[in-house]
Design a protein around this motif. Sequence first.
Motif, PDB file in Angstrom:
ATOM      1  N   LEU A 141       0.829  -1.210   0.000  1.00  0.00           N
ATOM      2  CA  LEU A 141       0.000   0.000   0.000  1.00  0.00           C
ATOM      3  C   LEU A 141       0.861   1.256   0.000  1.00  0.00           C
ATOM      4  O   LEU A 141       0.569   2.218  -0.721  1.00  0.00           O
ATOM      5  CB  LEU A 141      -0.941  -0.012   1.208  1.00  0.00           C
ATOM      6  CG  LEU A 141      -2.133  -0.967   1.108  1.00  0.00           C
ATOM      7  CD1 LEU A 141      -2.792  -1.136   2.477  1.00  0.00           C
ATOM      8  CD2 LEU A 141      -3.159  -0.464   0.085  1.00  0.00           C
ATOM      9  N   ASP A 142       1.912   1.252   0.809  1.00  0.00           N
ATOM     10  CA  ASP A 142       2.824   2.399   0.825  1.00  0.00           C
ATOM     11  C   ASP A 142       3.428   2.626  -0.555  1.00  0.00           C
ATOM     12  O   ASP A 142       3.542   3.767  -1.028  1.00  0.00           O
ATOM     13  CB  ASP A 142       3.950   2.178   1.837  1.00  0.00           C
ATOM     14  CG  ASP A 142       3.507   2.384   3.279  1.00  0.00           C
ATOM     15  OD1 ASP A 142       2.463   3.040   3.499  1.00  0.00           O
ATOM     16  OD2 ASP A 142       4.209   1.891   4.187  1.00  0.00           O
ATOM     17  N   ARG A 143       3.807   1.533  -1.202  1.00  0.00           N
ATOM     18  CA  ARG A 143       4.461   1.659  -2.504  1.00  0.00           C
ATOM     19  C   ARG A 143       3.501   2.173  -3.565  1.00  0.00           C
ATOM     20  O   ARG A 143       3.831   3.082  -4.337  1.00  0.00           O
ATOM     21  CB  ARG A 143       5.033   0.300  -2.938  1.00  0.00           C
ATOM     22  CG  ARG A 143       5.717   0.341  -4.300  1.00  0.00           C
ATOM     23  CD  ARG A 143       6.853   1.346  -4.307  1.00  0.00           C
ATOM     24  NE  ARG A 143       7.353   1.581  -5.655  1.00  0.00           N
ATOM     25  CZ  ARG A 143       7.751   2.775  -6.087  1.00  0.00           C
ATOM     26  NH1 ARG A 143       7.701   3.833  -5.289  1.00  0.00           N
ATOM     27  NH2 ARG A 143       8.213   2.912  -7.316  1.00  0.00           N
ATOM     28  N   VAL A 144       2.301   1.600  -3.623  1.00  0.00           N
ATOM     29  CA  VAL A 144       1.379   2.007  -4.676  1.00  0.00           C
ATOM     30  C   VAL A 144       0.902   3.442  -4.460  1.00  0.00           C
ATOM     31  O   VAL A 144       0.628   4.166  -5.416  1.00  0.00           O
ATOM     32  CB  VAL A 144       0.192   1.016  -4.780  1.00  0.00           C
ATOM     33  CG1 VAL A 144      -0.833   1.243  -3.686  1.00  0.00           C
ATOM     34  CG2 VAL A 144      -0.485   1.101  -6.143  1.00  0.00           C
ATOM     35  N   ASP A 168      -2.627  -1.283  10.610  1.00  0.00           N
ATOM     36  CA  ASP A 168      -2.421   0.129  10.909  1.00  0.00           C
ATOM     37  C   ASP A 168      -1.903   0.827   9.663  1.00  0.00           C
ATOM     38  O   ASP A 168      -0.687   0.924   9.437  1.00  0.00           O
ATOM     39  CB  ASP A 168      -1.429   0.277  12.072  1.00  0.00           C
ATOM     40  CG  ASP A 168      -1.192   1.740  12.439  1.00  0.00           C
ATOM     41  OD1 ASP A 168      -2.015   2.587  12.044  1.00  0.00           O
ATOM     42  OD2 ASP A 168      -0.179   2.015  13.108  1.00  0.00           O
ATOM     43  N   TRP A 169      -2.826   1.284   8.825  1.00  0.00           N
ATOM     44  CA  TRP A 169      -2.447   1.997   7.599  1.00  0.00           C
ATOM     45  C   TRP A 169      -3.577   2.931   7.192  1.00  0.00           C
ATOM     46  O   TRP A 169      -4.747   2.532   7.168  1.00  0.00           O
ATOM     47  CB  TRP A 169      -2.173   1.036   6.449  1.00  0.00           C
ATOM     48  CG  TRP A 169      -1.640   1.739   5.217  1.00  0.00           C
ATOM     49  CD1 TRP A 169      -0.330   2.010   4.947  1.00  0.00           C
ATOM     50  CD2 TRP A 169      -2.402   2.276   4.123  1.00  0.00           C
ATOM     51  NE1 TRP A 169      -0.222   2.680   3.747  1.00  0.00           N
ATOM     52  CE2 TRP A 169      -1.479   2.855   3.226  1.00  0.00           C
ATOM     53  CE3 TRP A 169      -3.764   2.319   3.826  1.00  0.00           C
ATOM     54  CZ2 TRP A 169      -1.873   3.470   2.032  1.00  0.00           C
ATOM     55  CZ3 TRP A 169      -4.173   2.942   2.647  1.00  0.00           C
ATOM     56  CH2 TRP A 169      -3.236   3.499   1.763  1.00  0.00           C
ATOM     57  N   SER A 170      -3.220   4.165   6.879  1.00  0.00           N
ATOM     58  CA  SER A 170      -4.172   5.126   6.346  1.00  0.00           C
ATOM     59  C   SER A 170      -3.408   6.234   5.649  1.00  0.00           C
ATOM     60  O   SER A 170      -2.215   6.450   5.915  1.00  0.00           O
ATOM     61  CB  SER A 170      -5.048   5.721   7.466  1.00  0.00           C
ATOM     62  OG  SER A 170      -4.273   6.487   8.366  1.00  0.00           O
ATOM     63  N   VAL A 171      -4.074   6.929   4.735  1.00  0.00           N
ATOM     64  CA  VAL A 171      -3.501   8.107   4.094  1.00  0.00           C
ATOM     65  C   VAL A 171      -4.574   9.179   4.044  1.00  0.00           C
ATOM     66  O   VAL A 171      -5.764   8.900   3.878  1.00  0.00           O
ATOM     67  CB  VAL A 171      -2.976   7.828   2.670  1.00  0.00           C
ATOM     68  CG1 VAL A 171      -1.764   6.916   2.707  1.00  0.00           C
ATOM     69  CG2 VAL A 171      -4.054   7.264   1.781  1.00  0.00           C
TER      70      VAL A 171
END
Length: 214
Positions: A141-144, A168-171
Amino acid sequence: MDQDEKWQIISAQRRVVADLLAGLTEPEWETPSLCRDWRVRDVAAHLALTPRSPSVSRILVAGVRARGDFDAVNRDLAVAHADRPGADLADELRRDAESRSKPAITTLDNLVMDTLVHIQDIAVPLGRAVPMPPDGARAALDRVWAMGWPFWVRRRFRATRLVATDIDWSVDTGAADSEIRGPADALLLLLTGRTAAAAGRLSGTGTATPRPGP
């Protein structure tokens, strides 16, 4: 994650997909994958071909012949490699699971993302559940989100907050007026253009907004 941890995720996922492929029937090998115009067989061949990718010069020559359409180059290479028994593709993936060779024109971060997405390209249309490792999903997810071509995620979701519900991931760009929530694997499918496959597992006001394709 450090480089060793990323390679360990790739190795483990190659074994997972090899086990899945080993049990497929011939019609299942011909099933359309989530990757447009690619069969399950073609995606499996692409994954199997990755550790033994053609040289940069061969890829560039193929790119010139395809008039710069490297998606077409990728597909042609995969289709050619897919012209063999499915069991051979599964065996190649298992045999090369620990290989740390990669195409010269990509990066390790891209390879983590590519591997996880393509496994879902195979599993989802076959109705098989292949859990995505949490650390790998976060890295993908970070990469895309960070990359531009070919997905242009920051442009397509520039006013949307994205929240994973299982890791634990969000933007949040700071200008979000809508939100999309869901499991990390569904978010990854959405961001890489597999919208229909992800839609039923996502929620939030942003799900009603049409998104231009990558």
